[in-house]
Design a protein around this motif. Structure first.
Motif, PDB file in Angstrom:
ATOM      1  N   ALA A   1     130.786  27.311   8.310  1.00 40.32           N
ATOM      2  CA  ALA A   1     129.923  27.839   7.207  1.00 40.32           C
ATOM      3  C   ALA A   1     129.025  26.704   6.694  1.00 40.32           C
ATOM      4  O   ALA A   1     129.645  25.623   6.093  1.00 40.32           O
ATOM      5  CB  ALA A   1     130.590  28.534   6.425  1.00 40.32           C
TER       6      ALA A   1
ATOM      7  N   ASP B   1     128.152  29.271   1.188  1.00 39.61           N
ATOM      8  CA  ASP B   1     128.980  30.200   0.999  1.00 39.61           C
ATOM      9  C   ASP B   1     128.398  31.590   1.823  1.00 39.61           C
ATOM     10  O   ASP B   1     127.305  31.551   1.989  1.00 39.61           O
ATOM     11  CB  ASP B   1     129.283  30.661  -0.324  1.00 39.61           C
ATOM     12  N   PHE B   2     129.349  32.503   2.242  1.00 41.44           N
ATOM     13  CA  PHE B   2     129.020  33.830   2.713  1.00 41.44           C
ATOM     14  C   PHE B   2     129.468  35.028   1.941  1.00 41.44           C
ATOM     15  O   PHE B   2     130.576  34.935   1.974  1.00 41.44           O
ATOM     16  CB  PHE B   2     129.230  33.802   3.918  1.00 41.44           C
TER      17      PHE B   2
ATOM     18  N   GLN C   1     133.223  34.085   3.243  1.00 41.13           N
ATOM     19  CA  GLN C   1     133.562  32.611   3.667  1.00 41.13           C
ATOM     20  C   GLN C   1     133.053  31.657   2.781  1.00 41.13           C
ATOM     21  O   GLN C   1     131.867  31.907   2.130  1.00 41.13           O
ATOM     22  CB  GLN C   1     133.183  32.303   5.082  1.00 41.13           C
TER      23      GLN C   1
ATOM     24  N   LYS D   1     131.889  27.602   1.721  1.00 42.55           N
ATOM     25  CA  LYS D   1     131.010  26.583   2.480  1.00 42.55           C
ATOM     26  C   LYS D   1     131.899  25.582   3.079  1.00 42.55           C
ATOM     27  O   LYS D   1     133.180  25.565   2.648  1.00 42.55           O
ATOM     28  CB  LYS D   1     130.064  25.971   1.535  1.00 42.55           C
TER      29      LYS D   1
ATOM     30  N   LEU E   1     134.156  29.084  11.287  1.00 45.99           N
ATOM     31  CA  LEU E   1     133.613  30.588  11.191  1.00 45.99           C
ATOM     32  C   LEU E   1     134.224  31.043  13.008  1.00 45.99           C
ATOM     33  O   LEU E   1     134.582  31.968  13.071  1.00 45.99           O
ATOM     34  CB  LEU E   1     132.472  30.732  11.053  1.00 45.99           C
TER      35      LEU E   1
ATOM     36  N   VAL F   1     124.467  30.222  10.812  1.00 44.82           N
ATOM     37  CA  VAL F   1     124.567  29.057  10.106  1.00 44.82           C
ATOM     38  C   VAL F   1     123.544  28.253  10.636  1.00 44.82           C
ATOM     39  O   VAL F   1     123.588  26.826  10.362  1.00 44.82           O
ATOM     40  CB  VAL F   1     126.152  28.659  10.742  1.00 44.82           C
TER      41      VAL F   1
END
Length: 406
Positions: A47, A50-51, A146, A148, A152, A170
């Motif tokens: 990542a 952040d997600f 997720q 950072k 992934l 990404v």
């Protein structure tokens, strides 16, 4: 009919074990992520932020400062609108609200989203019809999926549409994947003519090579098609060149016991070490496998019958390729839908129609006319492997399958 294993035949299990001891490393290459579907990833995808990267609105509606609601306020003046993809707004007055769209960044000073279905809007005033709210209601918090630098997608993953979406998310426009092997698919025999030719009564059109080419394309491998006549000197000269050019040679034919099946003799003279010749299986028993002492080229020489070619490519070349490129090997099982009796002391790759019923795989035997019955491949979509250790295989029992219609 009684067929017993001979001393020069090895088991399917041992044949596969030997093949997997002679895998190769083709190296890696960087390609556009748009061309990566079906390839094997050779880097870790992490990542880059952040997600989700911000507190994301999960419903179309309004957002408010929940403290005003907790104090009894139910009607809020709409002071602005926050669309998806626009810069973050700030709720200027805690007694007001901002209209928000799904996917938008949550405005500053807001901590709850109320969907339109729970709001009555009139004359610029939004009235909430619910009696209770929770903190961060209908909000997807920043970093919840997720963080950072989180991994992934792991290395050695087969790239599918799901992985492609993550790779794009990404910002990886190019990725490292396993290089594909250089493969020649070679037919032999004077009885074979080209697809666009009219065969004589004693001839047939070449078909096995094209089935192999298609099975390779399922793995995203392109291959070169060759044809050799049954002439020992010609075979030797051309095969020597192929051994210096390709990582893998896939032969169809010329490995049985016919008078003109010269291939094993020619390969031996070219210093291709034979690891085995016959496997205790039906179809596909006269299968020859070896590796070049000079070039490390792997040689899979399949018998000329169409069903045997299919079986051996799926049962042996596919796992060899998967291990060579770093994929983990797995076995798929299906439930037999009919009783089967098979007496010969051989592993039986039975043609079946595989179906998925509520998440469970079932295999229905298909009646063919032996390993030369090419058309029966159309009516089936795989093989079920029945062990030589048994003769009676009961409906409801589970056995390994090979599926060729992906």
């Amino acid at each position: 009919m009684h067929i017993h294993k001979k001393t020069n035949m090895i088991s399917v299990k041992n044949a596969l074990s030997i093949i997997l001891e002679h895998t190769q490393d083709f190296g890696v290459e960087k390609i556009s992520f748009l061309n990566a579907s079906g390839r094997i990833l050779k880097e870790v995808i992490v990542a880059d932020r952040d997600f989700p990267p911000f507190n994301r609105v999960a419903m179309d509606g309004i957002c408010i400062d929940k403290t005003s609601f907790d104090k009894g306020q139910r009607s809020f003046a709409i002071e602005n609108t926050q669309p998806a993809g626009s810069k973050q707004l700030t709720l200027q007055n805690s007694k007001n609200c901002i209209e928000v769209m799904t996917g938008a960044i949550l405005p500053n000073n807001a901590n709850a989203v109320i969907r339109y279905e729970d709001v009555i809007t009139e004359n610029g005033i939004a009235t909430i019809t619910n009696d209770s709210l929770t903190n961060f209601q209908n909000i997807h918090p920043k970093g919840k999926d997720q963080a950072k630098h989180d991994i992934l997608v792991e290395e050695n993953t087969l790239v599918s549409a799901a992985e492609l979406a993550v790779i794009a998310t990404v910002g990886k426009s190019e990725i490292l994947v396993a290089k594909q092997p250089k493969i020649a698919v070679i037919s032999t025999g004077d009885e074979l003519v080209a697809v666009n030719e009219i065969p004589e009564p004693h001839q047939i059109r070449r078909s096995n090579v094209f089935s192999l080419v298609s099975l390779l394309e399922n793995l995203k491998i392109t291959s070169d098609i060759k044809h050799l006549i049954d002439h020992k000197e010609e075979l030797s000269k051309k095969i020597e060149n192929y051994l210096n050019t390709y990582d893998v040679l896939l032969f169809s034919g010329a490995v049985s016991k016919g008078k003109f099946d010269f291939l094993p003799e020619v390969l031996a003279k070219l210093m291709v070490k034979k690891h085995f010749h016959k496997v205790a299986q039906r179809p596909g028993k006269p299968f020859w496998f070896g590796t070049s002492a000079k070039t490390n080229t792997a040689v899979f020489a399949f018998p000329g019958n169409p069903i045997a070619t299919f079986v051996n490519c799926l049962a042996y070349f596919y796992p060899w390729y998967q291990k060579s490129t770093g994929l983990s090997l797995s076995t798929t099982y299906a439930t037999l839908e009919e009783d089967v009796f098979f007496k010969p002391n051989l592993d039986y790759f039975l043609q079946v129609s595989i179906s998925n019923k509520k998440g469970q795989l079932f295999a229905k035997p298909i009646q063919g006319n032996g390993s030369g019955d090419l058309v029966s491949l159309v009516n089936a979509n795989g093989f079920i492997q029945l062990s030589s250790e048994k003769t009676n295989f009961k409906k409801g029992e589970n056995y390994p399958i090979l599926n060729y219609k992906l």
